[in-house]
Write a protein that holds these residues in place. Structure first.
Motif, short mmCIF file in Angstrom:
data_model
loop_
_atom_site.label_atom_id
_atom_site.label_comp_id
_atom_site.label_asym_id
_atom_site.label_seq_id
_atom_site.Cartn_x
_atom_site.Cartn_y
_atom_site.Cartn_z
N UNK A 36 21.84 -2.52 -47.77
CA UNK A 36 20.38 -2.64 -47.75
C UNK A 36 19.78 -2.20 -49.10
N UNK A 37 20.33 -1.11 -49.65
CA UNK A 37 19.84 -0.63 -50.96
C UNK A 37 20.04 -1.73 -52.01
N UNK A 38 21.25 -2.32 -52.00
CA UNK A 38 21.55 -3.35 -53.01
C UNK A 38 20.67 -4.58 -52.84
N UNK A 39 20.41 -4.94 -51.60
CA UNK A 39 19.52 -6.08 -51.32
C UNK A 39 18.13 -5.83 -51.88
N UNK A 40 17.61 -4.63 -51.60
CA UNK A 40 16.25 -4.29 -52.07
C UNK A 40 16.22 -4.27 -53.59
N UNK A 41 17.27 -3.69 -54.20
CA UNK A 41 17.31 -3.61 -55.67
C UNK A 41 17.34 -5.00 -56.30
N UNK A 42 18.05 -5.90 -55.63
CA UNK A 42 18.19 -7.25 -56.19
C UNK A 42 16.91 -8.08 -55.97
N UNK A 43 16.38 -8.03 -54.75
CA UNK A 43 15.31 -8.96 -54.39
C UNK A 43 13.90 -8.47 -54.70
N UNK A 44 13.66 -7.18 -54.52
CA UNK A 44 12.27 -6.71 -54.67
C UNK A 44 11.67 -7.03 -56.05
N UNK A 45 12.39 -6.71 -57.17
CA UNK A 45 11.78 -7.01 -58.48
C UNK A 45 11.53 -8.51 -58.66
N UNK A 46 12.48 -9.35 -58.15
CA UNK A 46 12.31 -10.81 -58.31
C UNK A 46 11.11 -11.31 -57.52
N UNK A 47 10.96 -10.80 -56.28
CA UNK A 47 9.85 -11.27 -55.45
C UNK A 47 8.50 -10.82 -56.01
N UNK A 48 8.49 -9.62 -56.59
CA UNK A 48 7.23 -9.13 -57.18
C UNK A 48 6.89 -9.95 -58.43
#
Ligand code: SF4
Length: 360
Positions: A317-329
């Motif tokens: 979950x941590x890795x998913x958030x690290x990967x996707x959150x900056x891209x989605x923002x």
């Protein structure tokens, strides 16, 4: 004798007209202040809570509880004040401190060793509210000062802050630190609240506050931990403490270029200020590297690393958030700049990291 009496009455009269405001953080210390004021028969004229938008749910839940008690003891109810941002430049619009950091890819200023996050999101909205408050205006017009209560307790850490703050002169406020005057430390505050039949509130602070201790982080709700992971992931590319020597060089050149551009147009005092802030090339590992700024023997610089090492969230979950959150923002920002309608931050973040209540 008559003159002395007149002066004395004038002094008492002025004290009577001096409005009393409580800077209420909705935490242990300031709640104990309210309880003790009531016990001592001192009624405040206003109780202000500055909402950064990122307090814990438990803190927000305490508001209705304390308001019921305030009504019972005939104190004014809590006035919630907020900083209202107006200019966003090229960044995504935001309403709270967390959103402010996410839209600029940065961390609260405390992580960099400054205090402007609490000045901007807490002190400023309280002062703005007071500026428009008639009793304060009348007091200032007659040459007086508003009395503001600060809930520092008599523990060593707060005594240090008090020793520093007590020498500061303010033309509008006269600060009062009653818990220190009454010799009440944190435990005495808890007892005072309990003896009034009130539950002890949780420590009040933003969920991602850099002053959060590791043991406090361990008891954070998963939703708060996800917010922290997202915030650090978005800020990481700009954190000098996370940059290699080459990245620091490129970052330095970029800052120098901006500084030179600003210097060309600056005149007078502004120019002097800019000259004092000439960018410097940092050594690798010397800048801020996370919400905890720098690693110590007890903890890493990044709260995310602590969350991972202590398995406070699943690694995937941590890795998913690290990967996707900056891209989605980033994608949100492009859409916003292209004039497309975007959902509000709350909706967006709920989609990215659902609040705990919605999770099985
Ligand atoms: S609680 Fe922490 S992060 Fe929030 S405004 Fe205060 S210092 Fe900044």
């Amino acid at each position: 004798m008559k003159t002395l009496q007149t002066d004395l009455f004038r002094g008492i009269d002025e004290l009577r007209r001096q409005p009393l405001v409580v800077a209420y953080g909705m935490g242990v210390d300031s709640t104990a202040v309210l309880v003790e004021l009531n016990r001592r028969g001192i009624r405040p004229d206003a109780i202000l809570f500055a909402d950064t938008g990122n307090e814990k749910m438990e803190t927000y839940a305490y508001l209705s509880l304390i308001n019921s008690w305030l009504e019972k003891v005939k104190f004014p109810e809590v006035t919630v004040v907020r900083y209202v941002p107006k200019k966003f430049g090229d960044a995504l619009p935001y309403t709270g401190l967390g959103e402010n950091c996410l839209s600029n890819g940065t961390l609260p200023s405390l992580a960099f060793g400054f205090k402007s996050c609490s000045l901007k999101w807490k002190v400023l909205p309280q002062n703005k509210w007071t500026d428009r408050w008639q009793p304060a205006r009348d007091c200032w017009r007659s040459g007086g000062k508003v009395r503001k209560i600060i809930g520092y307790d008599a523990c060593p850490k707060d005594l240090k802050r008090y020793a520093h703050a007590r020498h500061m002169e303010d033309p509008k406020y006269d600060y009062w630190y009653p818990l220190i005057e009454w010799g009440m430390d944190r435990e005495a505050c808890r007892q005072s609240i309990r003896s009034e039949g009130l539950p002890v509130p949780p420590k009040s602070a933003c969920i991602f506050c850099p002053a959060t201790r590791p043991e406090e982080l361990r008891s954070h709700k998963p939703a708060y931990l996800r917010y922290i992971v997202i915030m650090e992931a978005c800020a990481k590319p700009r954190l000098q403490g996370c940059m290699s020597a080459e990245q620091l060089q490129a970052d330095f050149e970029h800052r120098m270029q901006l500084w030179n551009q600003r210097l060309e147009c600056a005149r007078g005092q502004e120019r002097q200020k800019l000259l004092a802030k000439k960018p410097r090339l940092k050594k690798p590992g010397s800048g801020c590297a996370g919400l905890w700024r720098r690693a110590t023997r007890q903890r890493p610089a990044m709260m995310t690393d602590y969350i991972r090492d202590h398995e406070l969230l699943p690694i995937a979950e941590i890795e998913d958030l690290q990967q996707w959150a900056p891209l989605l923002i980033e994608q949100r920002l492009h859409e916003y700049r292209a004039g497309k309608a975007i959902s509000d931050w709350r909706h967006f973040l709920d989609m990215l990291c659902p609040p705990d209540e919605l999770i099985d």
